[in-house]
Design a protein around this motif. Sequence first.
Motif, PDB file in Angstrom:
ATOM      1  N   GLY A 152      -2.889   3.574  -2.679  1.00  0.00           N
ATOM      2  CA  GLY A 152      -3.042   2.668  -3.753  1.00  0.00           C
ATOM      3  C   GLY A 152      -2.267   1.521  -3.607  1.00  0.00           C
ATOM      4  O   GLY A 152      -1.308   1.468  -2.449  1.00  0.00           O
ATOM      5  N   TRP A 153      -2.688   0.374  -4.223  1.00  0.00           N
ATOM      6  CA  TRP A 153      -1.837  -0.786  -3.795  1.00  0.00           C
ATOM      7  C   TRP A 153      -2.090  -1.825  -5.106  1.00  0.00           C
ATOM      8  O   TRP A 153      -2.696  -1.370  -5.946  1.00  0.00           O
ATOM      9  CB  TRP A 153      -2.795  -1.491  -2.895  1.00  0.00           C
ATOM     10  CG  TRP A 153      -4.147  -1.722  -2.821  1.00  0.00           C
ATOM     11  CD1 TRP A 153      -4.932  -2.487  -3.798  1.00  0.00           C
ATOM     12  CD2 TRP A 153      -5.313  -1.098  -2.037  1.00  0.00           C
ATOM     13  NE1 TRP A 153      -6.276  -2.404  -3.685  1.00  0.00           N
ATOM     14  CE2 TRP A 153      -6.425  -1.436  -2.806  1.00  0.00           C
ATOM     15  CE3 TRP A 153      -5.203   0.099  -1.161  1.00  0.00           C
ATOM     16  CZ2 TRP A 153      -7.906  -0.834  -2.319  1.00  0.00           C
ATOM     17  CZ3 TRP A 153      -6.373   0.574  -0.855  1.00  0.00           C
ATOM     18  CH2 TRP A 153      -7.771   0.201  -1.148  1.00  0.00           C
ATOM     19  N   LEU A 154      -1.286  -2.788  -4.887  1.00  0.00           N
ATOM     20  CA  LEU A 154      -1.200  -3.909  -5.965  1.00  0.00           C
ATOM     21  C   LEU A 154      -2.272  -4.947  -5.917  1.00  0.00           C
ATOM     22  O   LEU A 154      -3.184  -5.179  -6.951  1.00  0.00           O
ATOM     23  CB  LEU A 154       0.319  -4.520  -6.005  1.00  0.00           C
ATOM     24  CG  LEU A 154       1.523  -3.738  -6.527  1.00  0.00           C
ATOM     25  CD1 LEU A 154       2.574  -4.506  -6.395  1.00  0.00           C
ATOM     26  CD2 LEU A 154       0.979  -2.945  -7.717  1.00  0.00           C
ATOM     27  N   GLN A 168      -4.806   3.414 -10.770  1.00  0.00           N
ATOM     28  CA  GLN A 168      -6.130   2.642 -10.833  1.00  0.00           C
ATOM     29  C   GLN A 168      -6.849   2.593  -9.458  1.00  0.00           C
ATOM     30  O   GLN A 168      -7.809   3.015  -9.264  1.00  0.00           O
ATOM     31  CB  GLN A 168      -6.189   1.280 -11.574  1.00  0.00           C
ATOM     32  CG  GLN A 168      -7.591   0.522 -11.430  1.00  0.00           C
ATOM     33  CD  GLN A 168      -7.495  -0.794 -11.437  1.00  0.00           C
ATOM     34  OE1 GLN A 168      -6.555  -1.153 -11.981  1.00  0.00           O
ATOM     35  NE2 GLN A 168      -8.658  -1.452 -11.935  1.00  0.00           N
ATOM     36  N   THR A 169      -6.084   2.040  -8.452  1.00  0.00           N
ATOM     37  CA  THR A 169      -6.657   1.827  -7.149  1.00  0.00           C
ATOM     38  C   THR A 169      -6.604   3.048  -6.542  1.00  0.00           C
ATOM     39  O   THR A 169      -7.498   3.365  -5.643  1.00  0.00           O
ATOM     40  CB  THR A 169      -5.692   0.747  -6.584  1.00  0.00           C
ATOM     41  OG1 THR A 169      -4.579   1.107  -6.497  1.00  0.00           O
ATOM     42  CG2 THR A 169      -5.853  -0.581  -7.107  1.00  0.00           C
ATOM     43  N   ALA A 170      -5.659   3.963  -6.516  1.00  0.00           N
ATOM     44  CA  ALA A 170      -5.674   5.379  -5.979  1.00  0.00           C
ATOM     45  C   ALA A 170      -6.836   6.184  -6.604  1.00  0.00           C
ATOM     46  O   ALA A 170      -7.586   6.902  -5.684  1.00  0.00           O
ATOM     47  CB  ALA A 170      -4.260   5.899  -6.245  1.00  0.00           C
ATOM     48  N   LEU A 171      -7.225   6.252  -7.771  1.00  0.00           N
ATOM     49  CA  LEU A 171      -8.313   6.998  -8.272  1.00  0.00           C
ATOM     50  C   LEU A 171      -9.771   6.423  -7.825  1.00  0.00           C
ATOM     51  O   LEU A 171     -10.776   7.109  -7.618  1.00  0.00           O
ATOM     52  CB  LEU A 171      -8.360   6.897  -9.598  1.00  0.00           C
ATOM     53  CG  LEU A 171      -7.034   7.720 -10.292  1.00  0.00           C
ATOM     54  CD1 LEU A 171      -6.944   7.818 -11.909  1.00  0.00           C
ATOM     55  CD2 LEU A 171      -7.330   9.553  -9.907  1.00  0.00           C
ATOM     56  N   GLU A 172      -9.720   4.986  -7.657  1.00  0.00           N
ATOM     57  CA  GLU A 172     -11.192   4.534  -7.067  1.00  0.00           C
ATOM     58  C   GLU A 172     -11.290   4.802  -5.688  1.00  0.00           C
ATOM     59  O   GLU A 172     -12.554   5.108  -5.585  1.00  0.00           O
ATOM     60  CB  GLU A 172     -10.718   2.910  -7.162  1.00  0.00           C
ATOM     61  CG  GLU A 172     -10.952   2.300  -8.856  1.00  0.00           C
ATOM     62  CD  GLU A 172     -10.909   0.718  -8.728  1.00  0.00           C
ATOM     63  OE1 GLU A 172     -10.472   0.293  -8.025  1.00  0.00           O
ATOM     64  OE2 GLU A 172     -11.018   0.328 -10.012  1.00  0.00           O
ATOM     65  N   LYS A 226       0.964  -1.045   0.026  1.00  0.00           N
ATOM     66  CA  LYS A 226      -0.032   0.171   0.074  1.00  0.00           C
ATOM     67  C   LYS A 226       0.864   1.221  -0.176  1.00  0.00           C
ATOM     68  O   LYS A 226       1.739   1.361   0.764  1.00  0.00           O
ATOM     69  CB  LYS A 226      -0.987  -0.107   1.247  1.00  0.00           C
ATOM     70  CG  LYS A 226      -1.746   1.226   1.174  1.00  0.00           C
ATOM     71  CD  LYS A 226      -2.542   1.332   2.761  1.00  0.00           C
ATOM     72  CE  LYS A 226      -3.562  -0.018   2.711  1.00  0.00           C
ATOM     73  NZ  LYS A 226      -4.378   0.334   4.002  1.00  0.00           N
ATOM     74  N   VAL A 227       0.351   2.386  -0.748  1.00  0.00           N
ATOM     75  CA  VAL A 227       1.427   3.589  -0.801  1.00  0.00           C
ATOM     76  C   VAL A 227      -0.039   4.640  -0.714  1.00  0.00           C
ATOM     77  O   VAL A 227      -0.907   4.521  -1.625  1.00  0.00           O
ATOM     78  CB  VAL A 227       2.034   3.449  -2.178  1.00  0.00           C
ATOM     79  CG1 VAL A 227       2.799   4.982  -2.385  1.00  0.00           C
ATOM     80  CG2 VAL A 227       3.007   2.399  -2.268  1.00  0.00           C
ATOM     81  N   LYS A 228       0.534   5.814   0.024  1.00  0.00           N
ATOM     82  CA  LYS A 228      -0.383   7.019  -0.237  1.00  0.00           C
ATOM     83  C   LYS A 228      -0.173   7.855  -1.063  1.00  0.00           C
ATOM     84  O   LYS A 228       1.009   8.063  -1.457  1.00  0.00           O
ATOM     85  CB  LYS A 228      -0.352   7.425   1.296  1.00  0.00           C
ATOM     86  CG  LYS A 228      -1.492   8.533   1.553  1.00  0.00           C
ATOM     87  CD  LYS A 228      -1.380   8.951   2.973  1.00  0.00           C
ATOM     88  CE  LYS A 228      -1.855   7.910   4.074  1.00  0.00           C
ATOM     89  NZ  LYS A 228      -3.109   7.739   3.700  1.00  0.00           N
ATOM     90  N   PHE A 229      -0.950   8.357  -1.760  1.00  0.00           N
ATOM     91  CA  PHE A 229      -0.935   9.173  -2.912  1.00  0.00           C
ATOM     92  C   PHE A 229      -1.673  10.617  -2.687  1.00  0.00           C
ATOM     93  O   PHE A 229      -2.575  10.716  -2.189  1.00  0.00           O
ATOM     94  CB  PHE A 229      -1.485   8.670  -4.294  1.00  0.00           C
ATOM     95  CG  PHE A 229      -0.538   7.551  -4.749  1.00  0.00           C
ATOM     96  CD1 PHE A 229       0.446   7.846  -5.700  1.00  0.00           C
ATOM     97  CD2 PHE A 229      -0.952   6.362  -4.518  1.00  0.00           C
ATOM     98  CE1 PHE A 229       1.437   6.776  -6.125  1.00  0.00           C
ATOM     99  CE2 PHE A 229      -0.184   5.253  -5.053  1.00  0.00           C
ATOM    100  CZ  PHE A 229       1.079   5.445  -5.959  1.00  0.00           C
TER     101      PHE A 229
END
Length: 369
Positions: free
Chosen positions: A308-310, A290-294, A5-8
């Motif tokens: 965001g994450w894989l 993708q995950t960050a924008l969702e 997990k990464v914070k954007f």
Amino acid sequence: MAVLKVKFTKTRRDKLAQVLWILNWISVVTGVLLFCLGLFLKVEINKREELMAGRDVQYVPNMLIAVGLLACAINFLGGKICYDCVDTNKFLRWKLIILPYIICTFFFTFCVLVGAVMCYSMHGELEEALNVGLSDALKFYKDTDTPGRCFLKRTVDMLQIHFQCCGNSGYKDWFQIQWISNRYLDMSQKEVVDRLRSNVEGKYLMDGVPFSCCNVNSPRPCIQQQINNNSAHFNYEHQTEELNLWMRGCRQALLEYYTHIMQSIGLTVLISCSLLLVQLSVLTGVRYLQTALENVLRQGDPDSESDGWLLENSLMETARTNLNIIKSLGKNNHIHTANNGDPNIDVPSTSKARYGPDNVPLKEVTESS
């Protein structure tokens, strides 16, 4: 628990989308290069297709052309997606397409690796195809009046002149075949008749070669007949006259030519494969984007921070979830087949309550009673 997990922030998401857009366009240029190399190889093979027989070697250029076109299409689409993902509202257009795009990009990367391996594994099949094709071409060299073969004399002569070669493996290959047509033999001469009768198959064999085997660098006029007869020529020793004829066989010359092309293409493909890390970076970056924008859409604030994450869950949980989805799809398909595609039709139950004694259906029992 999400994996990696990464914070954007809003700024980091925009920068990530811009970098991915640039990397996708680099991959588009690579795809164009692969397409051009595959097309060039296909043209070079088609030029001398009549000299290759027994094996189909067109699959390598076809593979490169297909991979090049696929790379252009996929990465152009990826560039458009990443460019639009800067705007959260435009992201909604591509929300359902991003996951198939990631899968197709992974498949494309695998195809590039396969193409590189095929470029280096083609040598054996190419050598076999040239060996059979050149042998047939030399055999039909004399058939200038036969439809479908009349062009082979000119093809072989131009090949030997252009590549400075002679025969299949060497100039002595011409000694083993009749390369002069019977229409140009004077049957009134006893020497010609005796030579034909001396051969079991009735062929006119001699120690001579066509004019196209002559080495233009030779300091003396070319000796192309009675090559092994030293006494037939003044101041001549065939074992030391290396400049008289081309010593290299045409199979070796063509093999070296095509091998050089294949190695160049293979090196280019491997350089493209060195961009595999770039391609994997694109896949990883698109997944994070993708995950960050969702998550931004869930929060409702386009300027807010998001994670965001894989993978949303662990590897085991993801595999278990996908397996359950596949099982449920199989069950739904089974029910759909049983209902003949009509969900309003109930499938008859097979419970014991519907059967009477001796396993006779209740409906039949009622009618008989």
